[in-house]
Design an enzyme around this catalytic site. Structure first.
Site, mmCIF file in Angstrom:
data_model
loop_
_atom_site.group_PDB
_atom_site.id
_atom_site.type_symbol
_atom_site.label_atom_id
_atom_site.label_comp_id
_atom_site.label_asym_id
_atom_site.label_seq_id
_atom_site.Cartn_x
_atom_site.Cartn_y
_atom_site.Cartn_z
ATOM 1 N N TYR A 49 0.078 9.072 -3.016
ATOM 2 C CA TYR A 49 0.226 8.781 -4.442
ATOM 3 C C TYR A 49 -0.571 9.746 -5.323
ATOM 4 O O TYR A 49 -0.261 9.912 -6.496
ATOM 5 C CB TYR A 49 -0.228 7.355 -4.739
ATOM 6 C CG TYR A 49 0.815 6.292 -4.472
ATOM 7 C CD1 TYR A 49 2.096 6.604 -4.031
ATOM 8 C CD2 TYR A 49 0.515 4.951 -4.671
ATOM 9 C CE1 TYR A 49 3.039 5.619 -3.795
ATOM 10 C CE2 TYR A 49 1.453 3.950 -4.448
ATOM 11 C CZ TYR A 49 2.707 4.293 -4.008
ATOM 12 O OH TYR A 49 3.646 3.311 -3.788
ATOM 13 N N GLY A 50 -1.611 10.348 -4.765
ATOM 14 C CA GLY A 50 -2.469 11.207 -5.579
ATOM 15 C C GLY A 50 -1.771 12.412 -6.171
ATOM 16 O O GLY A 50 -2.244 12.994 -7.152
ATOM 17 N N CYS B 212 -4.173 -0.988 -2.843
ATOM 18 C CA CYS B 212 -4.205 0.454 -3.112
ATOM 19 C C CYS B 212 -4.831 0.641 -4.482
ATOM 20 O O CYS B 212 -4.274 0.193 -5.486
ATOM 21 C CB CYS B 212 -2.786 1.031 -3.083
ATOM 22 S SG CYS B 212 -2.671 2.773 -3.553
ATOM 23 N N ASN B 213 -5.997 1.282 -4.515
ATOM 24 C CA ASN B 213 -6.679 1.514 -5.778
ATOM 25 C C ASN B 213 -5.818 2.322 -6.747
ATOM 26 O O ASN B 213 -5.723 1.999 -7.935
ATOM 27 C CB ASN B 213 -7.989 2.267 -5.541
ATOM 28 C CG ASN B 213 -9.068 1.423 -4.921
ATOM 29 O OD1 ASN B 213 -9.900 0.833 -5.598
ATOM 30 N ND2 ASN B 213 -9.073 1.364 -3.592
ATOM 31 N N THR B 214 -5.183 3.375 -6.252
ATOM 32 C CA THR B 214 -4.382 4.234 -7.115
ATOM 33 C C THR B 214 -3.245 3.448 -7.745
ATOM 34 O O THR B 214 -2.986 3.543 -8.945
ATOM 35 C CB THR B 214 -3.830 5.431 -6.328
ATOM 36 O OG1 THR B 214 -4.928 6.200 -5.803
ATOM 37 C CG2 THR B 214 -2.984 6.328 -7.209
ATOM 38 N N ASP C 109 0.852 -1.187 0.000
ATOM 39 C CA ASP C 109 0.000 0.000 0.000
ATOM 40 C C ASP C 109 0.888 1.237 0.000
ATOM 41 O O ASP C 109 2.078 1.164 0.347
ATOM 42 C CB ASP C 109 -0.923 0.010 1.227
ATOM 43 C CG ASP C 109 -1.966 1.116 1.151
ATOM 44 O OD1 ASP C 109 -2.908 0.982 0.354
ATOM 45 O OD2 ASP C 109 -1.827 2.115 1.878
ATOM 46 N N SER C 110 0.308 2.359 -0.359
ATOM 47 C CA SER C 110 1.059 3.611 -0.326
ATOM 48 C C SER C 110 1.368 4.041 1.103
ATOM 49 O O SER C 110 2.313 4.794 1.339
ATOM 50 C CB SER C 110 0.273 4.717 -1.035
ATOM 51 O OG SER C 110 -0.969 4.937 -0.380
ATOM 52 N N CYS D 125 -10.545 3.679 -1.676
ATOM 53 C CA CYS D 125 -9.191 3.845 -1.140
ATOM 54 C C CYS D 125 -9.153 3.045 0.148
ATOM 55 O O CYS D 125 -10.058 3.184 0.988
ATOM 56 C CB CYS D 125 -8.872 5.313 -0.876
ATOM 57 S SG CYS D 125 -7.291 5.589 -0.010
#
Length: 266
Positions: free
Chosen positions: A47-48, A79-81, A15-16, A194
């Site tokens: 990450y965004g 992590c979706n991103t 994950d981030s 998220c």
């Protein structure tokens, strides 16, 4: 550290930051015989704010090292991103590894909604990703789907998880666009896209102007991972895993304490 020849390989959760602990918690229930390694890319968090090409390169480069060092059975990208951006690149770069991705739970939301009004609460990166819009086109054309890209909610969630005080006003600013009224109907499902967000679900429920179903994908992700990980009879849980790695190399004391609460050495 790698798995010895006679013991089960670990499951790697990436994950981030620390939001992927929501997925780790569910995966451990379903895979009690496995050891886990939790990787938090806190040096790259959040990450965004990254440019897409640079972030994709970072994630692929990280996994080139992680797979050699830890030799996991499966990698859960919690992590979706990260997955909507780099999932295809990871599978292309490392075809021998099984990657379980995290994507916005748009399909189950479309199946469950009664009002037809669904919101997806995500990071700006996930909202703008073609992957997300393709999911809507594939599974939710009969719904009105509002994409809500929050700049600060992942950061607020990290602070909240560590025990910091987070104001209702700050949270409400990030989630208020999720609530839509249209032709006498109201949003009835909000997809938490998220893995950080489910930690704040009780706050969301309290602040919501009306009751909605806050859809947390963690259990579904864990079930998918379980289906891909061999079940070994009479396996003994390995004692040299169950630890967390932070790419910054310097997690603070509240973070280390949090990891210990999840049964991870940090």
């Amino acid at each position: 550290m790698t798995a010895a020849a006679n013991e089960l390989k670990p499951v790697l959760v990436f994950d981030s930051g620390i939001g992927g602990l929501t997925v780790l918690r569910e995966a451990r229930v379903l895979m009690p015989e496995r050891g886990f390694i939790y990787i938090a890319d806190d040096a790259g968090f959040p990450y965004g704010s990254w440019e897409e090409a640079a972030l994709k390169e970072r994630i692929v480069d990280l996994f080139a090292k992680l797979l050699v060092q830890y030799d996991p059975e499966v990698c859960i990208i919690a992590c979706n991103t990260a997955f909507t951006l780099a999932g295809a690149a990871l599978r292309a770069a490392f075809p021998q590894m099984t990657f379980v991705g995290t994507v916005p739970a748009i399909k189950p939301a479309a199946e469950r909604t009664r009002s037809g009004l669904v919101s997806v609460l995500a990071t700006p990166g996930t909202v703008k990703r073609a992957y997300t819009r393709d999911l809507i086109q594939s599974f939710a054309t009969q719904c009105h789907v509002r994409l809500v890209g929050s700049q600060d909610l992942a950061r607020l969630a990290e602070a909240y998880i560590r025990g910091d005080v987070v104001s209702d006003e700050a949270v409400m600013t990030e989630i208020e666009q999720c609530f839509v009224e249209m032709d006498g109907r109201k949003t009835d499902i909000v997809v938490l896209a998220c893995t950080h967000y489910p930690f704040m679900a009780n706050i969301f429920r309290r602040l919501a102007p009306w009751p909605v179903d806050w859809l947390d994908p963690a259990e579904a992700i864990a079930r998918r991972a379980r289906s891909l990980v061999p079940q070994v009879a009479d396996a003994v849980h390995p004692d040299n895993f169950d630890f967390a790695v932070f790419t910054s190399g310097a997690p603070d004391f509240p973070t280390r304490r949090l990891m210990q609460g999840f049964g991870l050495k940090a």
